[in-house]
Scaffold this motif. Structure first.
Motif, PDB file in Angstrom:
ATOM      1  N   GLU A   1       0.479  -1.644   0.097  1.00 18.17           N
ATOM      2  CA  GLU A   1       0.158   0.333   0.327  1.00 18.17           C
ATOM      3  C   GLU A   1       0.968   0.973   0.217  1.00 18.17           C
ATOM      4  OE1 GLU A   1      -2.890  -0.618  -1.129  1.00 18.17           O
ATOM      5  OE2 GLU A   1      -3.105  -1.637  -0.693  1.00 18.17           O
ATOM      6  N   MET A   2       1.586   0.953   0.788  1.00 17.36           N
ATOM      7  CA  MET A   2       3.270   2.552   0.571  1.00 17.36           C
ATOM      8  C   MET A   2       3.167   2.718  -0.672  1.00 17.36           C
ATOM      9  SD  MET A   2       4.219   2.352   4.751  1.00 17.36           S
ATOM     10  CE  MET A   2       4.828   3.455   4.165  1.00 17.36           C
ATOM     11  N   ASP A   3       2.976   1.387  -0.833  1.00 14.91           N
ATOM     12  CA  ASP A   3       4.207   2.128  -3.284  1.00 14.91           C
ATOM     13  C   ASP A   3       2.989   2.888  -3.594  1.00 14.91           C
ATOM     14  OD1 ASP A   3       6.493   0.688  -2.442  1.00 14.91           O
ATOM     15  OD2 ASP A   3       5.932  -1.745  -3.763  1.00 14.91           O
ATOM     16  N   HIS A   4       1.679   2.688  -3.045  1.00 13.76           N
ATOM     17  CA  HIS A   4       0.500   2.886  -4.214  1.00 13.76           C
ATOM     18  C   HIS A   4       0.872   4.929  -3.625  1.00 13.76           C
ATOM     19  CE1 HIS A   4      -1.786   0.355  -5.842  1.00 13.76           C
ATOM     20  NE2 HIS A   4      -2.742  -0.025  -4.806  1.00 13.76           N
ATOM     21  N   LEU A   5       1.678   5.335  -2.650  1.00 14.18           N
ATOM     22  CA  LEU A   5       1.858   6.169  -2.070  1.00 14.18           C
ATOM     23  C   LEU A   5       3.170   7.004  -2.582  1.00 14.18           C
ATOM     24  CD1 LEU A   5       1.271   5.759   1.857  1.00 14.18           C
ATOM     25  CD2 LEU A   5      -0.659   7.244  -0.698  1.00 14.18           C
ATOM     26  N   ASN A   6       3.878   6.094  -3.368  1.00 14.83           N
ATOM     27  CA  ASN A   6       4.969   6.729  -4.540  1.00 14.83           C
ATOM     28  C   ASN A   6       4.838   6.689  -5.816  1.00 14.83           C
ATOM     29  OD1 ASN A   6       5.912   7.820  -1.314  1.00 14.83           O
ATOM     30  ND2 ASN A   6       6.795   5.778  -1.293  1.00 14.83           N
ATOM     31  N   GLY A   7       3.984   6.721  -6.142  1.00 20.48           N
ATOM     32  CA  GLY A   7       3.331   5.953  -7.746  1.00 20.48           C
ATOM     33  C   GLY A   7       3.801   4.958  -8.134  1.00 20.48           C
ATOM     34  N   VAL A   8       4.163   3.582  -7.460  1.00 21.23           N
ATOM     35  CA  VAL A   8       4.756   2.541  -7.455  1.00 21.23           C
ATOM     36  C   VAL A   8       3.390   1.615  -7.465  1.00 21.23           C
ATOM     37  CG1 VAL A   8       6.216   0.939  -6.889  1.00 21.23           C
ATOM     38  CG2 VAL A   8       6.909   3.407  -7.011  1.00 21.23           C
ATOM     39  N   LEU A   9       3.439   0.482  -8.016  1.00 21.46           N
ATOM     40  CA  LEU A   9       2.137  -0.777  -8.042  1.00 21.46           C
ATOM     41  C   LEU A   9       3.002  -1.813  -7.645  1.00 21.46           C
ATOM     42  CD1 LEU A   9       0.025   0.322 -11.445  1.00 21.46           C
ATOM     43  CD2 LEU A   9      -0.720   0.845  -9.126  1.00 21.46           C
ATOM     44  N   PHE A  10       2.268  -3.232  -7.587  1.00 19.48           N
ATOM     45  CA  PHE A  10       2.796  -4.358  -7.693  1.00 19.48           C
ATOM     46  C   PHE A  10       3.878  -4.582  -8.697  1.00 19.48           C
ATOM     47  CE2 PHE A  10      -0.643  -6.612  -8.800  1.00 19.48           C
ATOM     48  CZ  PHE A  10      -0.156  -7.425  -9.121  1.00 19.48           C
ATOM     49  N   ILE A  11       3.101  -4.382 -10.133  1.00 18.39           N
ATOM     50  CA  ILE A  11       4.257  -5.404 -11.079  1.00 18.39           C
ATOM     51  C   ILE A  11       5.194  -4.365 -11.263  1.00 18.39           C
ATOM     52  CG2 ILE A  11       1.834  -5.765 -12.193  1.00 18.39           C
ATOM     53  CD1 ILE A  11       1.313  -3.981 -13.996  1.00 18.39           C
ATOM     54  N   ASP A  12       5.555  -3.443 -10.726  1.00 17.84           N
ATOM     55  CA  ASP A  12       6.275  -2.146 -11.003  1.00 17.84           C
ATOM     56  C   ASP A  12       7.569  -2.977 -10.652  1.00 17.84           C
ATOM     57  OD1 ASP A  12       5.009  -0.489 -12.284  1.00 17.84           O
ATOM     58  OD2 ASP A  12       4.891   0.816 -10.865  1.00 17.84           O
ATOM     59  N   HIS A  13       7.684  -4.237  -9.743  1.00 21.44           N
ATOM     60  CA  HIS A  13       8.165  -4.247  -8.863  1.00 21.44           C
ATOM     61  C   HIS A  13       8.832  -6.479  -9.681  1.00 21.44           C
ATOM     62  CE1 HIS A  13       8.689  -2.596  -5.187  1.00 21.44           C
ATOM     63  NE2 HIS A  13       7.892  -2.896  -5.345  1.00 21.44           N
ATOM     64  N   LEU A  14       7.791  -6.578 -10.957  1.00 22.90           N
ATOM     65  CA  LEU A  14       8.121  -7.903 -11.895  1.00 22.90           C
ATOM     66  C   LEU A  14       9.045  -7.247 -12.912  1.00 22.90           C
ATOM     67  CD1 LEU A  14       4.677  -8.369 -12.434  1.00 22.90           C
ATOM     68  CD2 LEU A  14       6.290  -9.141 -10.761  1.00 22.90           C
ATOM     69  N   SER A  15       9.753  -8.305 -13.583  1.00 21.90           N
ATOM     70  CA  SER A  15      10.606  -7.812 -14.841  1.00 21.90           C
ATOM     71  C   SER A  15      10.138  -7.549 -15.662  1.00 21.90           C
ATOM     72  CB  SER A  15      11.491  -9.425 -15.107  1.00 21.90           C
ATOM     73  OG  SER A  15       9.968  -9.888 -15.841  1.00 21.90           O
ATOM     74  N   ARG A  16      10.213  -7.102 -16.936  1.00 22.53           N
ATOM     75  CA  ARG A  16       9.417  -6.218 -17.400  1.00 22.53           C
ATOM     76  C   ARG A  16       9.287  -6.823 -18.221  1.00 22.53           C
ATOM     77  NH1 ARG A  16      13.573  -2.656 -20.809  1.00 22.53           N
ATOM     78  NH2 ARG A  16      13.641  -1.347 -19.412  1.00 22.53           N
ATOM     79  N   LEU A  17       8.867  -8.416 -18.865  1.00 28.73           N
ATOM     80  CA  LEU A  17       8.779  -9.123 -19.686  1.00 28.73           C
ATOM     81  C   LEU A  17       7.494  -9.581 -18.985  1.00 28.73           C
ATOM     82  CD1 LEU A  17       8.315 -10.817 -21.948  1.00 28.73           C
ATOM     83  CD2 LEU A  17       9.283 -12.811 -20.327  1.00 28.73           C
ATOM     84  N   LYS A  18       7.550  -9.456 -17.621  1.00 32.51           N
ATOM     85  CA  LYS A  18       6.127  -9.775 -16.605  1.00 32.51           C
ATOM     86  C   LYS A  18       5.291  -8.730 -16.560  1.00 32.51           C
ATOM     87  CE  LYS A  18       8.216 -13.793 -13.855  1.00 32.51           C
ATOM     88  NZ  LYS A  18       8.347 -14.374 -12.668  1.00 32.51           N
ATOM     89  N   ARG A  19       5.845  -8.019 -16.292  1.00 32.45           N
ATOM     90  CA  ARG A  19       5.056  -6.723 -16.466  1.00 32.45           C
ATOM     91  C   ARG A  19       3.860  -6.660 -17.208  1.00 32.45           C
ATOM     92  NH1 ARG A  19       8.230  -3.397 -14.062  1.00 32.45           N
ATOM     93  NH2 ARG A  19       8.646  -2.309 -16.401  1.00 32.45           N
ATOM     94  N   SER A  20       4.996  -6.478 -18.465  1.00 29.96           N
ATOM     95  CA  SER A  20       3.763  -6.203 -20.011  1.00 29.96           C
ATOM     96  C   SER A  20       2.549  -7.478 -19.924  1.00 29.96           C
ATOM     97  CB  SER A  20       5.053  -6.375 -21.108  1.00 29.96           C
ATOM     98  OG  SER A  20       4.868  -7.599 -21.657  1.00 29.96           O
ATOM     99  N   MET A  21       3.635  -9.055 -20.072  1.00 25.56           N
ATOM    100  CA  MET A  21       2.226  -9.672 -19.943  1.00 25.56           C
ATOM    101  C   MET A  21       0.946  -9.563 -18.994  1.00 25.56           C
ATOM    102  SD  MET A  21       5.281 -13.405 -20.456  1.00 25.56           S
ATOM    103  CE  MET A  21       3.678 -14.626 -19.261  1.00 25.56           C
ATOM    104  N   ALA A  22       1.521  -9.372 -17.627  1.00 25.20           N
ATOM    105  CA  ALA A  22       0.290  -8.865 -17.144  1.00 25.20           C
ATOM    106  C   ALA A  22      -0.569  -7.254 -17.290  1.00 25.20           C
ATOM    107  CB  ALA A  22       1.034  -8.152 -15.613  1.00 25.20           C
ATOM    108  N   LEU A  23      -0.282  -6.703 -18.229  1.00 25.23           N
ATOM    109  CA  LEU A  23      -0.269  -5.057 -18.538  1.00 25.23           C
ATOM    110  C   LEU A  23      -1.910  -6.194 -19.577  1.00 25.23           C
ATOM    111  CD1 LEU A  23       1.824  -2.791 -18.018  1.00 25.23           C
ATOM    112  CD2 LEU A  23      -0.019  -2.780 -16.874  1.00 25.23           C
TER     113      LEU A  23
END
Length: 191
Positions: free
Chosen positions: A159-181
């Motif tokens: 939840e604190m990541d949200h306060l800094n403009g970060v989503l949990f998928i931002d912690h993933l590799s670029r490939l995993k993040r793009s697959m999730a989106l």
């Protein structure tokens, strides 16, 4: 009380860095009540104010642990196996964190499968510090500090990541993040 609209990725407002809360008034209490109502309606365990479009450093969490003393309730959704299921009712333990800060995150990390109301139906393993101390204010502005571990430590960091403009998928590799989106976009088109 009202159920608010939850912003979903890739809404650019989710990238906003939230501002500290400096006014502890009735308006803040109403926002908190609305956030809890919204979170419960969406079956979430945590919600940051920015997820409902308010860029303040404010979050609500309720891990809703199972209540061992309550009678199991009949399930209201089909598990696909033709059997009647009972779910253990949960206890509501709502907690409000105003202007939270993480102190002393542990060097030891723990992987936990996370999901997010702003990234519906997407789940992924994220590594985070296993424990941390958190300092925050309550709705009256009083300061609290507590050591957190387990699901609470994961949830507060998410939840604190949200306060800094970060989503949990931002912690993933670029490939995993793009697959999730992509999966999220497909689900939206199908709806």
């Amino acid at each position: 009380m009202a159920i608010l609209e939850i912003l979903e990725a890739p809404d650019p407002r989710l990238k906003t860095v939230s501002k500290p809360v400096d006014t502890f008034d009735d308006q803040l209490k109403i926002l908190v009540d609305d956030m809890f109502e919204t979170m419960y309606a969406a079956h979430g365990i945590g919600l940051a104010a920015i997820q409902v479009g308010v860029p303040l450093r404010l979050l609500v969490i309720d891990l809703q642990p199972e209540d061992p003393d309550a009678e199991p309730e009949p399930c209201d959704h089909d598990h696909g196996d033709g059997h009647l299921h009972h779910h253990q009712p949960t206890k509501r333990e709502p907690r409000v964190f105003v202007n939270p800060e993480i102190l002393d995150p542990s060097a030891e990390t723990k992987s936990y499968q996370e999901g997010c109301l702003s990234v519906p139906d997407i789940y992924a393993d994220v590594d985070r510090p296993a424990t941390c101390r958190v300092r925050w204010q309550d709705l009256e502005g009083n300061v609290h500090e507590e050591a957190m571990d387990g699901l609470m430590a994961v949830c507060i960091q998410h939840e604190m990541d949200h306060l800094n403009g970060v989503l949990f998928i931002d912690h993933l590799s670029r490939l995993k993040r793009s697959m999730a989106l992509k999966k999220l976009q497909k689900a939206r088109q199908a709806a």
